[in-house]
Design an enzyme around this catalytic site. Structure first.
Site, PDB file in Angstrom:
ATOM      1  N   LYS A  22       0.849  -1.210   0.000  1.00  0.00           N
ATOM      2  CA  LYS A  22       0.000   0.000   0.000  1.00  0.00           C
ATOM      3  C   LYS A  22       0.880   1.254   0.000  1.00  0.00           C
ATOM      4  CE  LYS A  22      -1.801   1.636   3.974  1.00  0.00           C
ATOM      5  NZ  LYS A  22      -1.550   3.077   4.205  1.00  0.00           N
ATOM      6  N   ASN A  23       1.906   1.252   0.854  1.00  0.00           N
ATOM      7  CA  ASN A  23       2.690   2.480   1.016  1.00  0.00           C
ATOM      8  C   ASN A  23       3.721   2.681  -0.073  1.00  0.00           C
ATOM      9  OD1 ASN A  23       1.097   2.934   3.176  1.00  0.00           O
ATOM     10  ND2 ASN A  23       2.605   2.360   4.715  1.00  0.00           N
ATOM     11  N   ARG A  92      -4.914  11.061   4.230  1.00  0.00           N
ATOM     12  CA  ARG A  92      -3.879  12.069   4.488  1.00  0.00           C
ATOM     13  C   ARG A  92      -2.725  11.957   3.510  1.00  0.00           C
ATOM     14  NH1 ARG A  92       0.994  12.328   6.198  1.00  0.00           N
ATOM     15  NH2 ARG A  92       1.697  13.955   7.621  1.00  0.00           N
ATOM     16  N   CYS A 116      -6.159   8.595   8.579  1.00  0.00           N
ATOM     17  CA  CYS A 116      -6.202   7.826   9.825  1.00  0.00           C
ATOM     18  C   CYS A 116      -5.957   8.765  11.019  1.00  0.00           C
ATOM     19  CB  CYS A 116      -5.081   6.784   9.810  1.00  0.00           C
ATOM     20  SG  CYS A 116      -5.701   5.137   9.535  1.00  0.00           S
ATOM     21  N   ARG A 121      -1.458  14.953  12.674  1.00  0.00           N
ATOM     22  CA  ARG A 121      -0.760  14.518  11.445  1.00  0.00           C
ATOM     23  C   ARG A 121      -0.238  15.777  10.748  1.00  0.00           C
ATOM     24  NH1 ARG A 121      -2.183   9.445   9.851  1.00  0.00           N
ATOM     25  NH2 ARG A 121      -0.281   9.444   8.646  1.00  0.00           N
ATOM     26  N   PRO A 122       0.788  16.396  11.312  1.00  0.00           N
ATOM     27  CA  PRO A 122       1.265  17.650  10.712  1.00  0.00           C
ATOM     28  C   PRO A 122       1.951  17.423   9.366  1.00  0.00           C
ATOM     29  CG  PRO A 122       2.747  16.907  12.423  1.00  0.00           C
ATOM     30  CD  PRO A 122       1.582  15.965  12.429  1.00  0.00           C
ATOM     31  N   ILE A 123       2.057  18.503   8.619  1.00  0.00           N
ATOM     32  CA  ILE A 123       2.814  18.431   7.360  1.00  0.00           C
ATOM     33  C   ILE A 123       3.837  19.574   7.329  1.00  0.00           C
ATOM     34  CG2 ILE A 123       1.046  17.251   5.980  1.00  0.00           C
ATOM     35  CD1 ILE A 123       0.245  20.019   4.869  1.00  0.00           C
ATOM     36  N   ASP A 124       4.291  19.973   8.527  1.00  0.00           N
ATOM     37  CA  ASP A 124       5.252  21.088   8.595  1.00  0.00           C
ATOM     38  C   ASP A 124       6.552  20.776   7.860  1.00  0.00           C
ATOM     39  OD1 ASP A 124       5.406  19.193  10.782  1.00  0.00           O
ATOM     40  OD2 ASP A 124       7.100  20.375  11.487  1.00  0.00           O
ATOM     41  N   LEU A 125       6.975  19.512   7.873  1.00  0.00           N
ATOM     42  CA  LEU A 125       8.234  19.164   7.184  1.00  0.00           C
ATOM     43  C   LEU A 125       8.063  19.271   5.664  1.00  0.00           C
ATOM     44  CD1 LEU A 125       9.313  16.073   9.344  1.00  0.00           C
ATOM     45  CD2 LEU A 125      10.116  18.434   9.534  1.00  0.00           C
ATOM     46  N   ASP A 306       4.119   0.554  11.836  1.00  0.00           N
ATOM     47  CA  ASP A 306       2.884  -0.017  11.291  1.00  0.00           C
ATOM     48  C   ASP A 306       2.653  -1.443  11.773  1.00  0.00           C
ATOM     49  OD1 ASP A 306       3.123   1.632   8.050  1.00  0.00           O
ATOM     50  OD2 ASP A 306       2.485   2.324  10.024  1.00  0.00           O
ATOM     51  N   ILE A 328       7.217   6.821  16.903  1.00  0.00           N
ATOM     52  CA  ILE A 328       6.929   7.522  15.651  1.00  0.00           C
ATOM     53  C   ILE A 328       5.661   8.377  15.730  1.00  0.00           C
ATOM     54  CG2 ILE A 328       6.502   7.260  13.168  1.00  0.00           C
ATOM     55  CD1 ILE A 328       9.336   6.432  13.988  1.00  0.00           C
ATOM     56  N   ARG A 398      -8.770  -0.576   4.261  1.00  0.00           N
ATOM     57  CA  ARG A 398      -7.951   0.456   3.610  1.00  0.00           C
ATOM     58  C   ARG A 398      -6.590  -0.127   3.235  1.00  0.00           C
ATOM     59  NH1 ARG A 398      -7.767   6.281   6.358  1.00  0.00           N
ATOM     60  NH2 ARG A 398      -6.317   6.452   4.622  1.00  0.00           N
TER      61      ARG A 398
END
Ligand code: EPZ
Length: 417
Positions: A22-23, A92, A116, A121-125, A306, A328, A398
């Site tokens: 999936k990933n 996401r 999920c 679930r930041p996206i600052d990076l 995971d 994580i 999913r």
């Protein structure tokens, strides 16, 4: 909400082919937007997140066909730079499609990502890296507007080896005729698979699998065909299901290097695993395993977050006491309360969980709060005495192809209602 009704106690036996990851398929599907050409992808898992991503690609103007586990994407017709917000809110990881759109159109628009619920679930990076690449980002009313007119060569240091941020940078850099370097890049196998695909469409990517990745983008792309790597987390799930049911499984279509963290952990717990040929693994467990003192999740090649919920189920049924430290994600112990309803003896202190092994779990009504927690609960139900009702199966679907059908074929008493 659909449910799985599982009668525990059956020993799993037989063989199962591990599907594509999936990933890995998700970032590679995003990458198909960049080339404007035709891409054929094999071993695509038939899971909800792939369906959602294919819908996003169609809304961008791609022509998408899927037959069995083969997906064909023709992105010559891409005529939109906007990621569909309803689909984005469901998943996401769609934020990495922004990188691919910017590579192609020098602009993108998306809603803030949902997905999920694993804590914040930041996206600052992602944002910080994009700004270093010369991409202007504005946000209002929950939407993000990316302007990549001034996309430029850059060296980007990631404060944390974020998988998504690494992928987003690789995708955006693929459309820039110049060099981009990522320092402290994620090293997951899925990054290597994305890199292999990008090299097939005309991008020059080197160093993936290590901490420094260099991308030399292009404006000349080609058609490509690619087979997705096997899903190491699905493999870990079936290995653990065999362990808790004292079963005998043959897992086919594995990449051994990708499952070493899980294999080494199970062996330290007393399991005997044997590779058969270069892509099959036999796991035959006849006795209760032993807890090992501490399991820490970490970026690859550390133990994968995971697989944490899945291993917690195994630990709950192993002898002695185990400790799991989740390094994580915040909020990735939501399965503990559900496992305790089944008789597990688990105490959670922030990111640390203490698990005292019990001889048996017992059937109960439980709810999957997210994808991997749901998988851990299904594995627990397979071993539990009596009947377990797992609600929230749509979360599990999913990431797992037909988990009810697959487990039934291995001898589990399971039905979906
Ligand atoms: C990917 O998520 C995977 N998802 C996750 O799998 C996996 O758990 C994770 O990598 C770690 O291996 C996909 O590939 C689709 P990260 P991603 O960016 O990219 C923080 C599953 O069950 N962070 O490496 O979101 C973040 O909050 C899913 O298959 C920031 O702080 O993971 C987390 O604590 C779940 N700022 C940590 O880094 C950012 O900008 C790891 O996140 C980005 C991330």
């Amino acid at each position: 909400m659909s449910k799985l009704i599982i009668e525990g106690g059956s020993r799993l036996s037989g063989k199962i082919r591990i599907p594509g990851a999936k990933n890995s398929i998700l970032p590679i599907l995003a990458a198909t937007v960049i080339s404007g050409k035709k891409t054929v992808l094999h071993d695509c898992p038939l899971i909800k997140d792939v369906e959602l991503t294919l819908d996003i690609l169609r809304k961008l103007g791609c022509t998408v066909e899927s037959e069995g586990s083969t997906v064909t994407v023709d992105s010559s017709g891409v005529d939109s730079h906007v990621i569909d917000s309803t689909l984005m809110e469901k998943m996401r990881s769609s934020i990495i499609i922004a990188g691919a759109i910017i590579a192609r159109m020098r602009k993108a628009e998306s809603a803030y990502p949902g997905g999920c619920s694993l804590g914040p679930r930041p996206i600052d990076l992602h944002i910080k890296a994009f700004r270093q690449m010369g991409i202007e980002i504005n946000e209002n009313y929950g939407n993000l507007y990316f302007n990549g007119e001034n996309l430029r060569e850059s060296d980007i240091y990631l404060d944390f080896p974020s998988v998504g941020a690494t992928e987003n940078i690789m995708l955006a850099a693929s459309g820039l005729k110049g060099k981009t370097r990522i320092i402290n890049a994620a090293r997951e196998p899925e990054i290597e698979d994305l890199s292999a695909f990008l090299n097939k469409i005309g991008v020059k990517v080197s160093g993936s699998g290590g901490s420094v990745i260099e991308i030399e983008g292009t404006d000349e792309f080609t058609d490509a065909e690619h087979t997705i790597i096997p899903d190491r987390i699905v493999a870990a799930t079936y290995m653990t299901a065999a362990a808790v049911t004292k079963g005998d499984l043959l897992l086919e279509n594995l990449c051994y290097n990708h499952i070493v963290p899980t294999v080494s952990l199970l062996e330290r717990m007393g399991a005997k695993l044997l590779m058969e040929g270069d892509s099959s693994l036999r796991i035959k467990i006849s006795k209760r395993l032993n807890n090992i003192n501490v399991i820490r999740t970490a970026p690859h090649p550390g133990f994968p977050t995971d697989a944490q919920s899945i291993i917690m189920t195994l630990s709950a049924l192993s002898s002695g006491t185990g400790i799991i430290i989740e390094n994580i994600f915040d909020g990735r112990f939501r399965h503990c309360a559900e496992l305790k309803k089944m008789g597990a003896d688990i105490s959670v202190y922030g990111r640390l969980a203490v698990i005292r092994g019990v001889m048996s779990l017992y059937g109960a009504k439980v709810t999957a709060p997210d994808l991997r927690s749901g998988a851990g609960l299904v594995v627990a139900a397979l071993a539990a005495k009596g009947q377990t009702e797992v609600s929230g199966v749509e979360f599990v679907e999913r990431g797992y192809e037909d988990i009810g059908g697959a487990l039934s074929s291995l001898g589990a008493k399971i039905k979906k209602v």
